[in-house]
Design a protein around this motif. Structure first.
Motif, mmCIF file in Angstrom:
data_model
loop_
_atom_site.group_PDB
_atom_site.id
_atom_site.type_symbol
_atom_site.label_atom_id
_atom_site.label_comp_id
_atom_site.label_asym_id
_atom_site.label_seq_id
_atom_site.Cartn_x
_atom_site.Cartn_y
_atom_site.Cartn_z
ATOM 1 N N ASP A 1 -34.152 0.183 2.763
ATOM 2 C CA ASP A 1 -33.244 1.332 2.750
ATOM 3 C C ASP A 1 -32.168 1.102 1.701
ATOM 4 O O ASP A 1 -31.670 -0.012 1.548
ATOM 5 N N GLN A 2 -31.814 2.171 0.994
ATOM 6 C CA GLN A 2 -30.783 2.068 -0.044
ATOM 7 C C GLN A 2 -29.614 2.987 0.292
ATOM 8 O O GLN A 2 -29.799 4.190 0.439
ATOM 9 N N GLU A 3 -28.429 2.407 0.441
ATOM 10 C CA GLU A 3 -27.232 3.222 0.599
ATOM 11 C C GLU A 3 -26.851 3.706 -0.791
ATOM 12 O O GLU A 3 -26.472 2.921 -1.652
ATOM 13 N N LEU A 4 -26.981 5.000 -1.002
ATOM 14 C CA LEU A 4 -26.783 5.561 -2.337
ATOM 15 C C LEU A 4 -25.315 5.772 -2.671
ATOM 16 O O LEU A 4 -24.912 5.620 -3.813
ATOM 17 N N TYR B 1 -31.191 6.429 1.370
ATOM 18 C CA TYR B 1 -32.560 6.763 0.960
ATOM 19 C C TYR B 1 -33.507 5.798 1.671
ATOM 20 O O TYR B 1 -33.337 4.583 1.603
ATOM 21 N N LYS C 1 -36.403 -1.051 -6.266
ATOM 22 C CA LYS C 1 -36.362 -1.429 -4.847
ATOM 23 C C LYS C 1 -37.323 -0.608 -3.994
ATOM 24 O O LYS C 1 -37.307 -0.711 -2.772
ATOM 25 N N PRO D 1 -31.886 6.740 -6.038
ATOM 26 C CA PRO D 1 -32.334 5.416 -5.603
ATOM 27 C C PRO D 1 -32.749 4.539 -6.780
ATOM 28 O O PRO D 1 -33.163 5.038 -7.826
ATOM 29 N N ASP D 2 -32.625 3.238 -6.572
ATOM 30 C CA ASP D 2 -33.025 2.258 -7.578
ATOM 31 C C ASP D 2 -34.549 2.104 -7.499
ATOM 32 O O ASP D 2 -35.068 1.595 -6.502
#
Length: 191
Positions: free
Chosen positions: A54-57, A44, A83, A79-80
């Motif tokens: 960037d968040q690796e989901l 994401y 963040k 996504p969190d």
């Protein structure tokens, strides 16, 4: 030549609440059996200018992969929200699905995701503090596909039509020294 080609990415729960898991089915062709796993990641991107956000989901490992049409279902966590910068929560973000083989990325499929409130009044006049429980997401059905040439450790089967003339061999990606990327600006993949 790529050993693996994505045929379709179908989002099973689209649109959905912002806090719902992402559920989708990936269908791909494999023209030679792969002895090792394919790794798929869902990322994401809320702030394109800041990769650190960037968040690796989630990730999925599929393999070994037989020749033919293959399919798997994938679930990725949402996504969190903590963040995501407040100014980047509403509006457009990116959702990226990557495919790798032996730590070499061979495909990247990007989607735009629009996030907004679940009713017209809140869309027109958003609350000062973001109410994540009232957000919905809608993922575009027109992906941006980027393919990367990698060194596959398998050889595709020879394909020759009856009566076809024999010609000199054409080098495959396995024979190339440097890796380069081809971008299809808006390759249609059914959703």
């Amino acid at each position: 030549m790529s050993i693996v080609t994505i045929r379709n990415v179908e989002f099973i729960n689209n649109p959905a609440k912002f806090s719902d898991v992402y559920r989708f089915r990936v269908t791909f062709d494999c023209i030679a059996p792969l002895p090792d796993d394919l790794e798929w990641k869902l990322i994401y991107v809320s702030s394109p200018g800041n990769e650190e956000l960037d968040q690796e989901l989630d990730e999925a490992v599929v393999g070994p992969v037989p020749t033919g049409v293959n399919s798997f279902e994938f679930e990725g966590q949402p996504p969190d929200p903590s963040k995501i910068p407040a100014e980047d929560v509403l509006g457009v973000a990116a959702l990226i699905l990557t495919g790798t083989y032996k730590d070499q990325e061979f495909v990247r499929v990007g989607y735009y995701q629009n996030t907004e409130y679940d009713n017209e009044e809140m869309i027109a006049t958003p609350p000062q503090n973001i109410m994540f429980n009232r957000l919905v997401r809608n993922i575009s059905t027109k992906p941006r596909v980027t393919r990367f040439q990698i060194k596959w450790d398998v050889t595709p089967p020879e394909q020759q039509t009856a009566g076809a003339a024999t010609s000199a061999s054409v080098p495959s990606a396995n024979d190339l020294e440097d890796e380069s990327a081809d971008t299809d600006s808006a390759m249609p993949l059914a959703s």
